[in-house]
Motif scaffolding. Structure first.
Motif, PDB file in Angstrom:
ATOM      1  N   GLU A  17      -5.710   1.879  -5.432  1.00  0.00           N
ATOM      2  CA  GLU A  17      -4.739   1.594  -4.369  1.00  0.00           C
ATOM      3  C   GLU A  17      -5.433   1.563  -3.003  1.00  0.00           C
ATOM      4  OE1 GLU A  17      -0.461   3.368  -2.839  1.00  0.00           O
ATOM      5  OE2 GLU A  17      -1.908   4.745  -3.735  1.00  0.00           O
ATOM      6  N   PHE A  18      -6.305   2.534  -2.770  1.00  0.00           N
ATOM      7  CA  PHE A  18      -7.038   2.576  -1.508  1.00  0.00           C
ATOM      8  C   PHE A  18      -7.963   1.369  -1.375  1.00  0.00           C
ATOM      9  CE2 PHE A  18     -10.610   3.679   1.198  1.00  0.00           C
ATOM     10  CZ  PHE A  18      -9.958   4.145   2.331  1.00  0.00           C
ATOM     11  N   ALA A  23      -9.400  -3.662   1.254  1.00  0.00           N
ATOM     12  CA  ALA A  23      -9.727  -5.088   1.147  1.00  0.00           C
ATOM     13  C   ALA A  23      -8.728  -5.949   1.910  1.00  0.00           C
ATOM     14  CB  ALA A  23      -9.764  -5.508  -0.325  1.00  0.00           C
ATOM     15  N   ALA A  24      -7.472  -5.550   1.928  1.00  0.00           N
ATOM     16  CA  ALA A  24      -6.429  -6.345   2.587  1.00  0.00           C
ATOM     17  C   ALA A  24      -6.390  -6.146   4.097  1.00  0.00           C
ATOM     18  CB  ALA A  24      -5.069  -6.004   1.992  1.00  0.00           C
ATOM     19  N   LEU A  29      -8.620  -5.371  10.982  1.00  0.00           N
ATOM     20  CA  LEU A  29      -8.735  -4.176  11.801  1.00  0.00           C
ATOM     21  C   LEU A  29     -10.038  -4.194  12.598  1.00  0.00           C
ATOM     22  CD1 LEU A  29      -7.512  -1.581  12.771  1.00  0.00           C
ATOM     23  CD2 LEU A  29      -8.408  -0.445  10.732  1.00  0.00           C
ATOM     24  N   VAL A  30     -11.125  -4.637  11.990  1.00  0.00           N
ATOM     25  CA  VAL A  30     -12.387  -4.769  12.732  1.00  0.00           C
ATOM     26  C   VAL A  30     -12.197  -5.753  13.884  1.00  0.00           C
ATOM     27  CG1 VAL A  30     -14.769  -5.609  12.631  1.00  0.00           C
ATOM     28  CG2 VAL A  30     -13.923  -4.083  10.847  1.00  0.00           C
ATOM     29  N   PRO A  67       0.167   3.243   5.729  1.00  0.00           N
ATOM     30  CA  PRO A  67      -0.951   3.958   6.353  1.00  0.00           C
ATOM     31  C   PRO A  67      -1.675   3.146   7.435  1.00  0.00           C
ATOM     32  CG  PRO A  67      -1.565   3.218   4.158  1.00  0.00           C
ATOM     33  CD  PRO A  67      -0.121   2.870   4.337  1.00  0.00           C
ATOM     34  N   LEU A  68      -1.408   1.835   7.523  1.00  0.00           N
ATOM     35  CA  LEU A  68      -2.149   0.997   8.475  1.00  0.00           C
ATOM     36  C   LEU A  68      -2.003   1.450   9.927  1.00  0.00           C
ATOM     37  CD1 LEU A  68      -4.047  -1.335   9.006  1.00  0.00           C
ATOM     38  CD2 LEU A  68      -2.063  -2.862   8.993  1.00  0.00           C
ATOM     39  N   PRO A  69      -0.817   1.748  10.432  1.00  0.00           N
ATOM     40  CA  PRO A  69      -0.750   2.188  11.838  1.00  0.00           C
ATOM     41  C   PRO A  69      -1.590   3.435  12.111  1.00  0.00           C
ATOM     42  CG  PRO A  69       1.428   1.580  11.068  1.00  0.00           C
ATOM     43  CD  PRO A  69       0.514   1.565   9.864  1.00  0.00           C
TER      44      PRO A  69
END
Length: 181
Positions: A17-18, A23-24, A29-30, A67-69
């Motif tokens: 899952e991580f 990967a997505a 984000l970079v 978890p993205l934010p």
């Protein structure tokens, strides 16, 4: 103490899952953190560290929702604090030129990155989150720890400063000026 097969299976599921999450989201984000800092290596380092920290808290982060934010906030904060320490190194790089393997950037992009670098870090952060990632003011406020009003004020001041810096026609190539005219 031996691990039960169920524990190994659950751990493999969390890792998968991580890995899928990474990967997505990592490339964008970079790019986001790079837009905030103007330094690709620092952006990559900050993002990598943020993902390491996310993995350490993965179960809690996924239980709480997206978890993205959280990862984006951690990466941004790491990059901004690093940016302050590396300002002198960036100036030296500019004096001596970019590394030979770095692709040439368009004049428009260079002008935009330079204009973003001249903004205060808090202004640059809200511009990137709101305008480049299309996050609503409320989410930008949550991720930066500022009030909605403070975010709006930073956006307004940043837009004004960017507008003044980017209207200088010498910053655009003939092609870029035709595209923007």
């Amino acid at each position: 103490m031996t691990r039960r097969p169920e524990d190994a299976s659950a751990e493999a599921g969390r890792a998968a899952e991580f890995d899928a999450f990474y990967a997505a989201t990592a490339k964008r984000l970079v790019a986001t953190v790079y837009a905030m800092t103007g330094d690709l290596a620092e952006a990559e380092d900050a993002v990598q560290e943020a993902y390491v920290r996310a993995w350490q808290r993965w179960e809690r982060l996924t239980r709480e929702g997206d978890p993205l934010p959280w990862v984006r906030t951690v990466a941004s904060r790491l990059a901004i604090s690093t940016w302050r320490r590396t300002r002198n190194r960036l100036r030296a790089q500019l004096r001596h030129g970019a590394a030979a393997d770095v692709p040439e950037l368009s004049a428009d992009r260079v002008a935009l990155v330079e204009a973003l670098r001249e903004l205060a870090p808090q202004q640059r952060q809200v511009v990137v989150l709101h305008h480049l990632l299309d996050l609503p003011v409320e989410q930008v406020a949550r991720e930066t720890g500022a009030s909605n009003g403070a975010v709006r004020t930073r956006l307004s001041r940043a837009r004004k400063a960017l507008g003044e810096r980017l209207t200088d026609t010498t910053a655009f190539t003939a092609e870029g000026a035709a595209r923007h005219g």
